[in-house]
Structure formats: structure tokens, C-alpha cells
Design an enzyme around this catalytic site. Structure first.
Site, PDB file in Angstrom:
ATOM      1  CG  ASN A 173     -11.872  -2.817  17.233  1.00  7.72           C
ATOM      2  OD1 ASN A 173     -11.592  -4.018  17.636  1.00  7.72           O
ATOM      3  ND2 ASN A 173     -11.129  -2.189  16.269  1.00  7.72           N
TER       4      ASN A 173
ATOM      5  CG  ASP B 146      -9.830   7.594  17.499  1.00  8.21           C
ATOM      6  OD1 ASP B 146     -10.655   6.851  18.294  1.00  8.21           O
ATOM      7  OD2 ASP B 146      -8.965   7.165  17.259  1.00  8.21           O
TER       8      ASP B 146
ATOM      9  NE  ARG C 262     -12.666  10.804   2.772  1.00  3.69           N
ATOM     10  CZ  ARG C 262     -12.404   9.468   2.705  1.00  3.69           C
ATOM     11  NH1 ARG C 262     -13.071   8.591   3.217  1.00  3.69           N
ATOM     12  NH2 ARG C 262     -11.070   9.328   2.453  1.00  3.69           N
TER      13      ARG C 262
ATOM     14  CG  ASN D  63     -10.251   7.965   9.846  1.00  2.02           C
ATOM     15  OD1 ASN D  63     -11.169   8.776  10.325  1.00  2.02           O
ATOM     16  ND2 ASN D  63      -9.468   8.569   9.008  1.00  2.02           N
TER      17      ASN D  63
ATOM     18  CG  ASN E 215      -2.149   0.967   1.287  1.00  2.00           C
ATOM     19  OD1 ASN E 215      -2.176   2.033   0.345  1.00  2.00           O
ATOM     20  ND2 ASN E 215      -2.941   0.712   2.116  1.00  2.00           N
TER      21      ASN E 215
ATOM     22  NE  ARG F  89      -6.476   0.667  -0.548  1.00  2.00           N
ATOM     23  CZ  ARG F  89      -6.953   1.786   0.347  1.00  2.00           C
ATOM     24  NH1 ARG F  89      -6.089   1.916   1.168  1.00  2.00           N
ATOM     25  NH2 ARG F  89      -8.200   2.245   0.186  1.00  2.00           N
TER      26      ARG F  89
ATOM     27  CD  GLU G 142      -9.105  -2.861   2.837  1.00  2.00           C
ATOM     28  OE1 GLU G 142      -9.238  -1.995   1.965  1.00  2.00           O
ATOM     29  OE2 GLU G 142      -8.629  -2.581   4.213  1.00  2.00           O
TER      30      GLU G 142
ATOM     31  CG  HIS H 268     -13.763   1.479   2.025  1.00  2.00           C
ATOM     32  ND1 HIS H 268     -14.863   2.190   2.805  1.00  2.00           N
ATOM     33  CD2 HIS H 268     -12.467   1.944   2.324  1.00  2.00           C
ATOM     34  CE1 HIS H 268     -14.070   3.150   3.381  1.00  2.00           C
ATOM     35  NE2 HIS H 268     -12.991   2.718   3.161  1.00  2.00           N
TER      36      HIS H 268
ATOM     37  CB  ILE I 284     -16.121   2.281  13.778  1.00  2.00           C
ATOM     38  CG1 ILE I 284     -15.030   3.160  13.904  1.00  2.00           C
ATOM     39  CG2 ILE I 284     -17.381   2.213  14.612  1.00  2.00           C
ATOM     40  CD1 ILE I 284     -15.987   4.728  13.321  1.00  2.00           C
TER      41      ILE I 284
HETATM   42  P1  AMP Z   1      -9.645   2.158  10.557  1.00  2.00           P
HETATM   43  O1  AMP Z   1      -9.889   3.307   9.676  1.00  2.00           O
HETATM   44  O2  AMP Z   1     -10.521   0.882  10.007  1.00  2.00           O
HETATM   45  O3  AMP Z   1      -8.283   2.008  11.160  1.00  2.00           O
HETATM   46  O4  AMP Z   1     -10.458   2.597  11.854  1.00  2.00           O
HETATM   47  C1  AMP Z   1     -10.329   3.544  12.887  1.00  2.00           C
HETATM   48  C2  AMP Z   1     -11.539   3.940  13.603  1.00  2.00           C
HETATM   49  O5  AMP Z   1     -11.890   2.759  14.250  1.00  2.00           O
HETATM   50  C3  AMP Z   1     -11.285   5.079  14.588  1.00  2.00           C
HETATM   51  O6  AMP Z   1     -12.680   5.935  14.397  1.00  2.00           O
HETATM   52  C4  AMP Z   1     -11.288   4.442  15.856  1.00  2.00           C
HETATM   53  O7  AMP Z   1     -11.587   5.214  16.942  1.00  2.00           O
HETATM   54  C5  AMP Z   1     -12.149   3.266  15.590  1.00  2.00           C
HETATM   55  N1  AMP Z   1     -11.806   2.456  16.394  1.00  2.00           N
HETATM   56  C6  AMP Z   1     -10.615   1.566  16.926  1.00  2.00           C
HETATM   57  N2  AMP Z   1     -11.067   0.716  18.028  1.00  2.00           N
HETATM   58  C7  AMP Z   1     -12.115   1.335  18.591  1.00  2.00           C
HETATM   59  C8  AMP Z   1     -12.672   0.662  19.890  1.00  2.00           C
HETATM   60  N3  AMP Z   1     -12.222   0.013  20.677  1.00  2.00           N
HETATM   61  N4  AMP Z   1     -13.876   1.457  20.112  1.00  2.00           N
HETATM   62  C9  AMP Z   1     -14.518   2.347  19.300  1.00  2.00           C
HETATM   63  N5  AMP Z   1     -13.807   2.580  18.094  1.00  2.00           N
HETATM   64  C10 AMP Z   1     -12.863   2.225  17.689  1.00  2.00           C
END
Ligand code: AMP
Length: 400
Positions: free
Chosen positions: A335, A283, A240, A210, A8, A90, A384, A179, A332
Site C-alpha cells: 500500500n 503505523d 520491533r 507491522n 489463525n 496457521r 497466506e 512469514h 506497507i
Molecule cells: P500488516 O501487518 O501487513 O497488516 O501491515 C500493517 C502496516 O501496513 C502498518 O504499518 C500500516 O501503516 C501499513 N499500511 C497500511 N496501509 C498503508 C498505506 N496506505 N500507506 C502506508 N502504509 C500502510
């Protein structure tokens, strides 16, 4: 043993994951960042949680790859360059040209570069990464895996905007989505977990990271997706805005004295979403924490976020005439059980979609729907890189 590198590449960074072809085991991963600047970080993870880290100046992608490969030999992760059977890259925009991942020759790389208009920050650097690997590993097959390919099966009614047709015909102004590799992986994995042929299933995949997007997957094919001409459209994201009324653009520019449209698009891409609404953070963890402490704007951001995802789920049930499974993935989606529970809430009862609170309390791959839920709900960690490696093996005919 034969290995493939999933790459990537960004303008100043290069992330990689190395897989052993036969076992599909991940043998190493890591990154080089700040390429072209001073003090690049080189991080290589390998073995049983071991990690190599160094800080050095890295002039360009080619130098980054040379450093990386030398270090891989030094660390005994590979014995020689001969072990690398190919690289898979990618690539964000494949336009209408790349309907599947593709073995890239010079012609193909030029096509990737020519699609830069659709992803100015991505396609150029990605092509640069490909060229650098080809210099360091001449003769090894290179495969491009496009974020948009999975969505090229969308019917015309889903990808056309209701603007003058000539904008599509002359300029390619249409929905492309993104995606795709993640949606493709989790949809297929859900079918596997259900023990059914994906051809017989209607699945809604929710990639909530994100960046975020929702896809309607009917019979294994993307039939609609929430991102648009660019990733700016669709649900509320970290920074966004997702969907807005286009008239807001000129209205806000006038009211706020913004004269350059690029600045406005930058606000919609980088200062909106969870960050813009909450004023706290992009976040999700920070926004959830602030809301729990009583921050009303953070609470509003959460509610808008849930609302947009629910609306897409509802509309995609209408698009497909039903749904057999809903999948949550990415940061998100994987998790945050609270997010999943807020989306699959009582309003979803009418559709026969019901979560099991105990099963939902997980961050691992799992079915999280109630036993009597008509629709299965899953959380599936996306992969991915594995898809990139599988496509590379398939298209480059790598046998061992
Ligand atoms: P990604 O772009 O897939 O890496 O996802 C990033 C997003 O996942 C961010 O908004 C993080 O806050 C969220 N995230 C990661 N761990 C957690 C968690 N334990 N609870 C809530 N959101 C999470």
C-alpha cells in the site's frame, strides 16, 4: 459444496477464512475476539460485502467455534457441518520438525505444543484452537501450516549463529525465520506472473507489514531470511528493533536501571522500531504523515526503515549471486508506493533495478519495474489463507 476453513488462533482471538475448495473462492471470513473475557465481538463477513456482527460473552475457543458454525448456518453460508472438509491452522513455530505443512494427529499436536519455547505467545494458543476445532468437528482432517517451514531449506551457513556450536546442538539456538507462508506465496506468484519456472529464478521477497522480513528465494527455496531465532531480528519493524548489537542490551539495562531482561526484550519487541524511533506511532501511515509535516524523528524512522530493507536486498543479491525479481508485499509493501520508491531508488541503478513511477502508483497486484529494468519488481498482495487452504486440500486429500 466442500469447504475448508483457514484458522489463525491467538490466546484470546480466533480469525477464520472459509474457502470453497474447487473454485478457491473465499466465501466468508471474520473473527471472534476477547475470548475468555466479557463482550467478545463476533464478526462474519460474507456475500457481497455483507457483515454480521454481535457482541456476546465467549468462554473459550470451543464456544467461539460453536457460535461461529451455528451462525454460518443461520446466515446460509453453509448448509451443515458436513460441508466443512477440513481445517488448516496457521502455526508460528515448526522448529526443525515440520519441514512442510502437516496433517496433525494427537502426536503432531503434542509436537506443536512442545515447540512453545520458540513462540511462547503463539504455539500454545494455536494448539488450543486445533483441539477446539477437533472437538466441534470430530473426524475432520486438521492441517498445520507453519511460518517456519519454508525456511527449513536454508543452508547451515545461513541458519547457524556464530556462537558456541553446543548452543545449537543442545538448545536449537539457530535462525528459524518467519512469514514463510507469505514469502512462499508471493515468490510462486511472481514466477507465475513472469511465466517462468520458479526453479530457474532468484527472487527477493520483502514482506513489509507491522512485522517485516526479507527472504532470498533461490530456485523456489528459501536460502536466507532476515528474521532469526524469533521474529525480533532483521529489518526495522512497527515496534520491533530488528538487528541490534547484543551488547546494547546490557548497556541500556545498566544505564536505564532495567533489572529484568524480560523487560528489555519487551522494549525491543514492543517499544522500538518505527514507534521507538519516531515517538509517533508504529503505523507507517502515521509515521509518513508526521514526516511530511516536518517531524524530524519520524523522518529518521523512515530513513532507517528504508536503509535496512536496502541492506538486506543488497546482501541477498550477494548470497544468491544475482536476482531476477524483487517482490513487495504485506500492509506497507502493498500500500505504500512511497516506501517502494524510497527503497528501489537511484542507488539500485547499479544493480539494474529500476522502478516505473506510474506503474508503482498502485495497490493492486502489478509489475512495477521500468521496461528496461534488468530485474523485475512486483507488488503482490499476500494470501497466506489461500496457501493454508491449498496445503489442507493437498495433505488431507480433499477432492471436491
Ligand atoms: P500488516 O501487518 O501487513 O497488516 O501491515 C500493517 C502496516 O501496513 C502498518 O504499518 C500500516 O501503516 C501499513 N499500511 C497500511 N496501509 C498503508 C498505506 N496506505 N500507506 C502506508 N502504509 C500502510
Amino acid at each position: 459444496m466442500s469447504k475448508v476453513i483457514a484458522v489463525n488462533a491467538g490466546s484470546s482471538s480466533l480469525k477464520f477464512t472459509i474457502y470453497e475448495v474447487t473454485s478457491e473462492d473465499e466465501v466468508s471470513s471474520g473473527l471472534v475476539d476477547r475470548i475468555g473475557l466479557n463482550d467478545s465481538n463476533v464478526v462474519i463477513k460474507y456475500g457481497d460485502g455483507e457483515k454480521f456482527e454481535t457482541v456476546t460473552d465467549v468462554k473459550n475457543h470451543e464456544e467461539a467455534i460453536n457460535i461461529l458454525l451455528e451462525q454460518l448456518i443461520e446466515l446460509n453460508i453453509i448448509e451443515s457441518y458436513d460441508e466443512i472438509s477440513g481445517t488448516g491452522h496457521r502455526i508460528v513455530a515448526g522448529g526443525e520438525i515440520f519441514k512442510d505443512s502437516a496433517l496433525l494427529d494427537e502426536e503432531g499436536i503434542k509436537q506443536v505444543e512442545a515447540l512453545s519455547d520458540f513462540a511462547p505467545l503463539h504455539n500454545g494458543p494455536e494448539a488450543q484452537g486445533i483441539r477446539a476445532f477437533q472437538k466441534v468437528l470430530p473426524g475432520k482432517p486438521t492441517v498445520g501450516v507453519f511460518d517456519t517451514s519454508f525456511h527449513t531449506t536454508m543452508p547451515e551457513k545461513a541458519y547457524l549463529y556464530s556462537v558456541p556450536m553446543e548452543y545449537y546442538e543442545k538448545h536449537g539456538a539457530r535462525r528459524y525465520g518467519a512469514h514463510g507462508t507469505s514469502h512462499r506465496y508471493v515468490a510462486n506468484r511472481a514466477a507465475e506472473l513472469m511465466g517462468k519456472d520458479i526453479a530457474d529464478l532468484k527472487i527477493i521477497t520483502c514482506h513489509l507489514g507491522n512485522g517485516g522480513s526479507i527472504t532470498a528465494v533461490d530456485g523456489g527455496k528459501s536460502v536466507d531470511t532476515s528474521m532469526g531465532f524469533t521474529p525480533l531480528a532483521g529489518i526495522t519493524m512497527g515496534t520491533r528493533s530488528g538487528d541490534i548489537d547484543a551488547s546494547l542490551v546490557s548497556y541500556i539495562m545498566e544505564k536505564e536501571g532495567i533489572s529484568d531482561i524480560k523487560d528489555m526484550i519487551d522494549i525491543l519487541n514492543n517499544k522500538s522500531g518505527l514507534l521507538g524511533l519516531s515517538g509517533v506511532s508504529s503505523d507507517m501511515r502515521d509515521v509518513e504523515a508526521a514526516a511530511a509535516e516536518g517531524n524530524e524523528n519520524a523522518q529518521a524512522a523512515l530513513e532507517v526503515f528504508y536503509d535496512r530493507v536496502q541492506k538486506y536486498i543488497g546482501s541477498y543479491i550477494a548470497v544468491m549471486g544475482g536476482v531476477d525479481a524483487i517482490v513487495f508485499t504485506a500492509g506497507i509493501g502493498e500500500n505504500s508506493p512511497a516506501t517502494r520508491a524510497a527503497i528501489i531508488n537511484d542507488q539500485m541503478d547499479w544493480f539494474g533495478i529500476d522502478l516505473d513511477a506510474d506503474k508503482n502508483d498502485t495497490r493492486d497486484e502489478a509489475e512495477i519495474s521500468a521496461d528496461d529494468s534488468r530485474v523485475k519488481v512486483f507488488t503482490i498482495p499476500t494470501d497466506e489463507e489461500l496457501m493454508i487452504v491449498r496445503d489442507t486440500v493437498r495433505l488431507a486429500n480433499i477432492t471436491e
